[in-house]
Each structure stands twice: as structure tokens, then as C-alpha cells.
Design a protein around this motif. Sequence first.
Motif, mmCIF file in Angstrom:
data_model
loop_
_atom_site.group_PDB
_atom_site.id
_atom_site.type_symbol
_atom_site.label_atom_id
_atom_site.label_comp_id
_atom_site.label_asym_id
_atom_site.label_seq_id
_atom_site.Cartn_x
_atom_site.Cartn_y
_atom_site.Cartn_z
ATOM 1 N N HIS A 159 85.054 52.149 55.552
ATOM 2 C CA HIS A 159 85.537 53.013 56.628
ATOM 3 C C HIS A 159 84.617 52.913 57.842
ATOM 4 C CE1 HIS A 159 88.676 55.020 54.340
ATOM 5 N NE2 HIS A 159 87.842 55.069 53.328
ATOM 6 N N TRP A 160 83.950 51.782 58.043
ATOM 7 C CA TRP A 160 82.968 51.621 59.101
ATOM 8 C C TRP A 160 83.548 51.861 60.482
ATOM 9 C CZ3 TRP A 160 84.019 48.078 62.825
ATOM 10 C CH2 TRP A 160 84.964 47.123 62.522
ATOM 11 N N TYR A 161 84.807 51.502 60.691
ATOM 12 C CA TYR A 161 85.427 51.629 62.007
ATOM 13 C C TYR A 161 85.711 53.070 62.376
ATOM 14 C CZ TYR A 161 89.471 52.150 59.035
ATOM 15 O OH TYR A 161 90.340 52.582 58.068
ATOM 16 N N ASN A 162 85.676 53.949 61.391
ATOM 17 C CA ASN A 162 86.028 55.347 61.609
ATOM 18 C C ASN A 162 84.792 56.234 61.701
ATOM 19 O OD1 ASN A 162 88.060 57.118 62.089
ATOM 20 N ND2 ASN A 162 88.477 57.551 59.946
ATOM 21 N N ARG A 163 83.614 55.685 61.552
ATOM 22 C CA ARG A 163 82.373 56.452 61.574
ATOM 23 C C ARG A 163 81.813 56.504 62.992
ATOM 24 N NH1 ARG A 163 82.993 57.806 56.716
ATOM 25 N NH2 ARG A 163 82.558 56.453 54.982
ATOM 26 N N ASP A 164 81.142 57.611 63.293
ATOM 27 C CA ASP A 164 80.457 57.734 64.571
ATOM 28 C C ASP A 164 79.130 56.989 64.495
ATOM 29 O OD1 ASP A 164 82.403 59.299 65.667
ATOM 30 O OD2 ASP A 164 81.456 61.184 65.114
ATOM 31 N N VAL A 165 78.820 56.293 65.551
ATOM 32 C CA VAL A 165 77.533 55.612 65.612
ATOM 33 C C VAL A 165 76.508 56.654 66.048
ATOM 34 C CG1 VAL A 165 76.228 53.790 66.741
ATOM 35 C CG2 VAL A 165 78.638 53.462 66.232
ATOM 36 N N SER A 166 75.517 56.883 65.211
ATOM 37 C CA SER A 166 74.541 57.916 65.541
ATOM 38 C C SER A 166 73.552 57.381 66.567
ATOM 39 C CB SER A 166 73.812 58.364 64.284
ATOM 40 O OG SER A 166 73.139 57.274 63.708
ATOM 41 N N ALA A 167 73.273 58.207 67.540
ATOM 42 C CA ALA A 167 72.317 57.823 68.572
ATOM 43 C C ALA A 167 70.920 57.831 67.979
ATOM 44 C CB ALA A 167 72.409 58.797 69.739
ATOM 45 N N GLY A 168 70.053 57.077 68.596
ATOM 46 C CA GLY A 168 68.682 56.997 68.124
ATOM 47 C C GLY A 168 67.950 58.310 68.294
ATOM 48 N N GLU A 169 66.877 58.479 67.552
ATOM 49 C CA GLU A 169 66.092 59.715 67.605
ATOM 50 C C GLU A 169 65.483 59.921 68.986
ATOM 51 O OE1 GLU A 169 64.532 63.229 66.013
ATOM 52 O OE2 GLU A 169 66.029 61.864 65.212
ATOM 53 N N ALA A 170 65.047 58.850 69.628
ATOM 54 C CA ALA A 170 64.445 58.966 70.952
ATOM 55 C C ALA A 170 65.467 59.457 71.970
ATOM 56 C CB ALA A 170 63.877 57.622 71.386
ATOM 57 N N GLU A 171 66.688 58.949 71.896
ATOM 58 C CA GLU A 171 67.742 59.405 72.814
ATOM 59 C C GLU A 171 68.045 60.884 72.613
ATOM 60 O OE1 GLU A 171 70.118 55.143 72.885
ATOM 61 O OE2 GLU A 171 71.148 56.963 72.240
ATOM 62 N N ARG A 172 68.061 61.304 71.363
ATOM 63 C CA ARG A 172 68.349 62.706 71.054
ATOM 64 C C ARG A 172 67.250 63.618 71.604
ATOM 65 N NH1 ARG A 172 67.592 66.681 67.362
ATOM 66 N NH2 ARG A 172 65.991 65.568 66.223
ATOM 67 N N LEU A 173 65.979 63.226 71.421
ATOM 68 C CA LEU A 173 64.868 64.034 71.922
ATOM 69 C C LEU A 173 64.853 64.077 73.444
ATOM 70 C CD1 LEU A 173 62.043 62.956 69.448
ATOM 71 C CD2 LEU A 173 63.321 65.103 69.477
ATOM 72 N N GLU A 174 65.199 62.976 74.081
ATOM 73 C CA GLU A 174 65.262 62.940 75.539
ATOM 74 C C GLU A 174 66.361 63.864 76.065
ATOM 75 O OE1 GLU A 174 63.235 61.669 77.616
ATOM 76 O OE2 GLU A 174 64.395 61.959 79.434
ATOM 77 N N GLU A 175 67.501 63.859 75.398
ATOM 78 C CA GLU A 175 68.600 64.746 75.796
ATOM 79 C C GLU A 175 68.205 66.215 75.638
ATOM 80 O OE1 GLU A 175 73.386 65.243 75.008
ATOM 81 O OE2 GLU A 175 72.148 64.216 73.523
ATOM 82 N N ILE A 176 67.528 66.546 74.547
ATOM 83 C CA ILE A 176 67.076 67.925 74.323
ATOM 84 C C ILE A 176 66.083 68.338 75.408
ATOM 85 C CG2 ILE A 176 65.719 69.388 72.768
ATOM 86 C CD1 ILE A 176 67.072 67.919 70.434
ATOM 87 N N ARG A 177 65.167 67.419 75.768
ATOM 88 C CA ARG A 177 64.191 67.718 76.807
ATOM 89 C C ARG A 177 64.872 67.998 78.145
ATOM 90 N NH1 ARG A 177 62.034 65.518 80.908
ATOM 91 N NH2 ARG A 177 63.003 63.503 80.621
ATOM 92 N N LYS A 178 65.879 67.196 78.490
ATOM 93 C CA LYS A 178 66.607 67.406 79.746
ATOM 94 C C LYS A 178 67.344 68.740 79.742
ATOM 95 C CE LYS A 178 67.324 62.592 81.018
ATOM 96 N NZ LYS A 178 68.313 61.513 81.206
ATOM 97 N N ILE A 179 67.935 69.090 78.624
ATOM 98 C CA ILE A 179 68.658 70.368 78.525
ATOM 99 C C ILE A 179 67.697 71.534 78.686
ATOM 100 C CG2 ILE A 179 69.932 71.860 76.939
ATOM 101 C CD1 ILE A 179 71.253 69.304 75.854
ATOM 102 N N LYS A 180 66.525 71.459 78.049
ATOM 103 C CA LYS A 180 65.538 72.536 78.164
ATOM 104 C C LYS A 180 65.028 72.667 79.596
ATOM 105 C CE LYS A 180 64.000 72.795 73.431
ATOM 106 N NZ LYS A 180 62.871 72.792 72.502
ATOM 107 N N GLU A 181 64.836 71.547 80.280
ATOM 108 C CA GLU A 181 64.421 71.598 81.675
ATOM 109 C C GLU A 181 65.482 72.265 82.541
ATOM 110 O OE1 GLU A 181 61.670 67.577 81.972
ATOM 111 O OE2 GLU A 181 63.464 67.772 83.212
ATOM 112 N N ALA A 182 66.750 71.913 82.300
ATOM 113 C CA ALA A 182 67.843 72.489 83.078
ATOM 114 C C ALA A 182 67.962 73.996 82.810
ATOM 115 C CB ALA A 182 69.149 71.795 82.761
ATOM 116 N N GLU A 183 67.780 74.403 81.556
ATOM 117 C CA GLU A 183 67.829 75.836 81.229
ATOM 118 C C GLU A 183 66.678 76.583 81.878
ATOM 119 O OE1 GLU A 183 69.995 75.674 76.849
ATOM 120 O OE2 GLU A 183 67.814 75.883 76.974
ATOM 121 N N ALA A 184 65.487 76.014 81.857
ATOM 122 C CA ALA A 184 64.329 76.666 82.488
ATOM 123 C C ALA A 184 64.527 76.792 83.991
ATOM 124 C CB ALA A 184 63.067 75.879 82.174
ATOM 125 N N GLU A 185 65.080 75.754 84.603
ATOM 126 C CA GLU A 185 65.326 75.787 86.034
ATOM 127 C C GLU A 185 66.379 76.840 86.382
ATOM 128 O OE1 GLU A 185 65.563 71.916 87.910
ATOM 129 O OE2 GLU A 185 67.232 72.674 89.117
#
Length: 81
Positions: free
Chosen positions: A49-75
Motif C-alpha cells: 500500500h506504498w502509494y497510499n501512505r503519507d511521506v513523513s517529513a524529516g525531523e529537522a523540517e518538523r522542528l523548523e516548522e514548530i520554531r516558526k509557529i512559536k515565533e509567530a505566536e510570540a509576535e
Amino acid sequence: MFEPIRGGTRGGQAEFKWTDVSADKDRENYLGHSINAPTGRWQKNKDIHWYNRDVSAGEAERLEEIRKIKEAEAEALSAAL
């Protein structure tokens, strides 16, 4: 005139299992090659079922996204205060 509703499941949905379908001796006659009932050696230890699975983003991308969200919330919080 009105009869009580029959109990249980109709059509045997409660007893259905894909493993029974893959083990059936007549499966090629009515099912063909179903992806839900694989048989044979080719699919052993493979993700069929490989074609039906979500490709998980890398850990670094996830941490970068969280950092950007926290910056936007603080601002937004500092602007609101």
C-alpha cells in the motif's frame, strides 16, 4: 402488519476477513489479484500500500516548522499586549 427487525448482521460483515479471501481455493475465479488479499512470495515483507501512505517529513523540517509557529505566536502575543 409490522414485524420486529431481524437481529444480527446481514451479509456476514462481522465474519468477513481478508485472510479468508486470500486462502480461498477459488479466489482467482471471482476476485482476481486484490491488493487487500495478496498471495504469493512477491509481497512478503513488502509495503503493497506504498502509494497510499503519507511521506513523513524529516525531523529537522518538523522542528523548523514548530520554531516558526512559536515565533509567530510570540509576535502576535506581543502585538496584542
